[in-house]
Design a protein around this motif. Structure first.
Motif, mmCIF file in Angstrom:
data_model
loop_
_atom_site.group_PDB
_atom_site.id
_atom_site.type_symbol
_atom_site.label_atom_id
_atom_site.label_comp_id
_atom_site.label_asym_id
_atom_site.label_seq_id
_atom_site.Cartn_x
_atom_site.Cartn_y
_atom_site.Cartn_z
ATOM 1 N N PRO A 148 0.822 -1.214 0.000
ATOM 2 C CA PRO A 148 0.000 0.000 0.000
ATOM 3 C C PRO A 148 0.854 1.262 0.000
ATOM 4 C CG PRO A 148 -0.811 -1.571 1.625
ATOM 5 C CD PRO A 148 0.507 -2.097 1.135
ATOM 6 N N ILE A 149 0.342 2.306 -0.617
ATOM 7 C CA ILE A 149 1.068 3.578 -0.647
ATOM 8 C C ILE A 149 0.496 4.567 0.360
ATOM 9 C CG2 ILE A 149 1.866 3.346 -3.010
ATOM 10 C CD1 ILE A 149 -0.468 4.951 -3.968
ATOM 11 N N TYR A 150 -0.432 4.106 1.180
ATOM 12 C CA TYR A 150 -1.091 4.933 2.183
ATOM 13 C C TYR A 150 -0.860 4.324 3.558
ATOM 14 C CZ TYR A 150 -4.198 1.051 1.336
ATOM 15 O OH TYR A 150 -4.677 -0.217 1.158
ATOM 16 N N ALA A 151 -1.306 5.030 4.598
ATOM 17 C CA ALA A 151 -1.268 4.495 5.965
ATOM 18 C C ALA A 151 -2.309 5.236 6.794
ATOM 19 C CB ALA A 151 0.121 4.664 6.584
ATOM 20 N N GLY A 152 -2.748 4.575 7.876
ATOM 21 C CA GLY A 152 -3.620 5.250 8.825
ATOM 22 C C GLY A 152 -5.076 4.865 8.758
ATOM 23 N N ALA A 153 -5.434 3.853 7.964
ATOM 24 C CA ALA A 153 -6.835 3.427 7.923
ATOM 25 C C ALA A 153 -7.195 2.723 9.229
ATOM 26 C CB ALA A 153 -7.068 2.497 6.739
ATOM 27 N N ALA A 154 -8.426 2.895 9.660
ATOM 28 C CA ALA A 154 -8.871 2.318 10.929
ATOM 29 C C ALA A 154 -9.095 0.818 10.781
ATOM 30 C CB ALA A 154 -10.155 2.995 11.391
ATOM 31 N N GLU A 155 -8.451 0.047 11.655
ATOM 32 C CA GLU A 155 -8.554 -1.409 11.571
ATOM 33 C C GLU A 155 -9.989 -1.882 11.788
ATOM 34 O OE1 GLU A 155 -6.416 -5.408 13.439
ATOM 35 O OE2 GLU A 155 -6.115 -3.452 14.380
ATOM 36 N N GLY A 156 -10.687 -1.262 12.748
ATOM 37 C CA GLY A 156 -12.049 -1.693 13.042
ATOM 38 C C GLY A 156 -12.985 -1.528 11.864
ATOM 39 N N ILE A 157 -12.840 -0.420 11.142
ATOM 40 C CA ILE A 157 -13.710 -0.183 9.989
ATOM 41 C C ILE A 157 -13.415 -1.189 8.885
ATOM 42 C CG2 ILE A 157 -14.375 1.484 8.231
ATOM 43 C CD1 ILE A 157 -15.324 2.230 10.996
ATOM 44 N N LEU A 158 -12.131 -1.456 8.631
ATOM 45 C CA LEU A 158 -11.788 -2.416 7.584
ATOM 46 C C LEU A 158 -12.224 -3.829 7.966
ATOM 47 C CD1 LEU A 158 -8.289 -1.143 6.397
ATOM 48 C CD2 LEU A 158 -10.497 -0.898 5.264
ATOM 49 N N LYS A 159 -12.235 -4.144 9.259
ATOM 50 C CA LYS A 159 -12.779 -5.437 9.684
ATOM 51 C C LYS A 159 -14.262 -5.514 9.345
ATOM 52 C CE LYS A 159 -9.739 -6.830 13.489
ATOM 53 N NZ LYS A 159 -9.640 -7.041 14.964
ATOM 54 N N ARG A 160 -14.968 -4.439 9.609
ATOM 55 C CA ARG A 160 -16.402 -4.416 9.323
ATOM 56 C C ARG A 160 -16.664 -4.564 7.828
ATOM 57 N NH1 ARG A 160 -19.008 0.422 12.237
ATOM 58 N NH2 ARG A 160 -18.435 1.616 10.411
ATOM 59 N N GLN A 161 -15.741 -4.055 7.023
ATOM 60 C CA GLN A 161 -15.875 -4.153 5.571
ATOM 61 C C GLN A 161 -15.237 -5.422 5.011
ATOM 62 O OE1 GLN A 161 -15.550 0.728 5.046
ATOM 63 N NE2 GLN A 161 -14.018 -0.577 4.127
#
Length: 503
Positions: A148-161
């Motif tokens: 990935p070229i980004y950082a800082g996404a919320a783990e909880g939200i990505l789990k939900r998705q």
């Protein structure tokens, strides 16, 4: 004699051991990075021939058939049942030669193939594997320039998705990343090594940039299997052919130009552009992108399925498109409505969207801009989009606030920045949306998220109403019990013990 000449003369005479070790190291580095003539290994013909048959079928499937000259040499070798000749026919096309010794140590060398890639596309490359261990593990391919070229996404939200893989190996150090690399494991290929002494695999390399790019490619068969002295990795200077700019012609149901929601996939279901390679205006946490009429999408030559639409009021359509080299490519999308509420005086909107936090990154930027959010709102066919600044990236995102609609707005697509009391301030009794504010700075907060905010929600709701704003609790599906929540609030914040909260 010069000082430099004296130094080298002394080195040759007095420290020949150092010099010889340096020469040996140099030769080792050369040997591990260049292998124009990969080692030919005596092996049984039938397993090799079966693997090569699947290999050629896979290259055909990927749209990169084996060259005619190579194919002719292979056919001749197969007719003679000559495993040595089969290897010689393929080795000139191998980009990597991976060797696994009996101790399961993996090393890699450059093959004879030219390292040429296609920007914005997956280029199949040939990998020769010499397996002295007969291990049947999965061969993994990686690169420091991949991920990935980004950082800082919320783990909880990505789990939900159900997209937690998008958070793996985040680019917290802001490294230059431009590759995706993987071993092709779909049929007719397999996900593990066969255990044969010699076999050939296919690697897929995606590059988001054009021109010459150096990258280090790493191979292993599990933790701790890389050979010593960096021999499991090899630097490669790739020549990357530029992608093709594909112009989008997008027409609304009434024939007027507009913005659409687009999703490009190849025959293997891979999304373009790959999600891990995206920065705004394309969001990494969703497979689709948004483009306005006349905008461009960078794609490689090839065949794709395009899925298009514009939110829940429109029909989702699919069409096959072919992008051709050496020509100007234009893709036309005609949108179709199945319902038009605006014709009856009803307008659509989303009062709770974010330009930072949740799935958004905070690196390389603190969320995204109004222009990026507007494309999302218009591309979903919304008439109103309320972008709510909240805890994450609060100090940066609050700069986009305006007492009126943002300047990117259009007559039928309005974007307004407001607040959600969440992750800061008065969220103890639940999150609160504050809409249509004229002022986003609560009295006494001094423009911060840490000072002056009351501990409960009624004061901020009253403050919003005093501005003729609209306020209320989101997340109603979480089923908060008001009585239990009020009791919790009293227990924690009733400092004078009178069973009431006044501020």
């Amino acid at each position: 004699m010069s000082d430099r000449a004296t130094f080298f003369n002394d080195l040759l005479i007095t420290d020949s051991g150092v010099l010889m070790r340096a020469i040996a190291l140099f030769c080792l580095l050369i040997a591990t990075t260049v292998a124009d003539e990969p080692r030919v290994v005596s092996t049984e013909f039938q397993p090799l021939q079966a693997g090569v048959k699947r290999l050629t079928e896979a290259f055909e499937y990927l749209g990169h058939p084996v060259a005619a000259k190579t194919s002719a040499a292979l056919n001749a070798a197969v007719a003679k049942e000559d495993s040595i000749a089969v290897q010689k026919a393929l080795d000139a096309s191998a980009l990597f030669v991976v060797s696994i010794n009996p101790e399961l140590r993996v090393k890699v060398a450059r093959g004879a193939a030219d390292p040429i890639l296609q920007q914005a596309g997956y280029t199949p490359v040939l990998i020769k594997v010499i397996n002295e261990s007969t291990v049947t593990r999965r061969l993994r391919m990686d690169s420091p320039q991949a991920g990935p070229i980004y950082a800082g996404a919320a783990e909880g939200i990505l789990k939900r998705q159900a997209q937690t893989e998008l958070r793996e190996n985040e680019n917290t150090d802001r490294e230059r990343r431009f590759l995706n690399v993987e071993v092709f494991e779909s049929a007719p290929m397999t996900s593990r090594l066969s255990g044969a002494k010699v076999e050939y695999l296919i690697g897929l390399i995606y590059c988001s940039e054009a021109g010459q790019r150096e990258a280090t490619i790493v191979f292993d068969i599990g933790q701790g299997t890389q050979d010593l002295g960096f021999r499991s990795q090899v630097p490669v200077l790739f020549t990357v052919r530029p992608a093709l700019p594909v112009k989008m012609r997008i027409r609304d149901f009434d024939g007027k130009p507009t913005t659409a929601k687009l999703e490009f996939r190849d025959q293997d279901g891979r999304v373009y552009p790959p999600q891990a390679r995206r920065l705004a205006p394309d969001f990494f946490f969703q497979p689709h992108i948004y483009r306005d009429d006349g905008d461009v999408v960078l794609l490689p030559p090839g065949k794709f399925q395009l899925q298009s639409g514009r939110g829940p009021e429109y029909v989702t359509t699919r069409q096959n498109v072919e992008i051709k080299a050496a020509t100007q490519n234009t893709v036309s999308v005609q949108l179709k409505r199945w319902v038009n509420p605006a014709a009856f005086g009803y307008y659509s909107g989303d009062h709770h969207i974010h330009g930072a936090g949740c799935s958004h990154y905070d690196n390389p930027t603190q969320g995204v801009t109004p222009q990026d959010m507007f494309a999302q709102v218009k591309g979903e066919g919304l008439n109103v989009g309320c972008v709510l600044t909240w805890g994450p990236c609060y100090d940066h995102q609050r700069n986009y606030f305006s007492p009126i609609a943002d300047t990117v707005s259009e007559p039928l697509t309005v974007l307004k920045y407001d607040l959600e009391i969440s992750g800061f301030g008065s969220a103890a009794l639940g999150h609160v949306c504050l809409l249509n504010l004229r002022d986003q700075t609560f009295p006494g907060s001094e423009g911060t998220s840490t000072r002056g905010w009351p501990k409960w929600t009624v004061p901020v709701m009253r403050w919003a109403k005093e501005q003729n704003g609209v306020t209320g609790y989101p997340h109603s599906a979480l089923h908060v019990d008001p009585r239990q929540a009020a009791a919790w609030q009293i227990r924690h914040f009733d400092s004078d013990g009178d069973q009431t909260l006044s501020s």
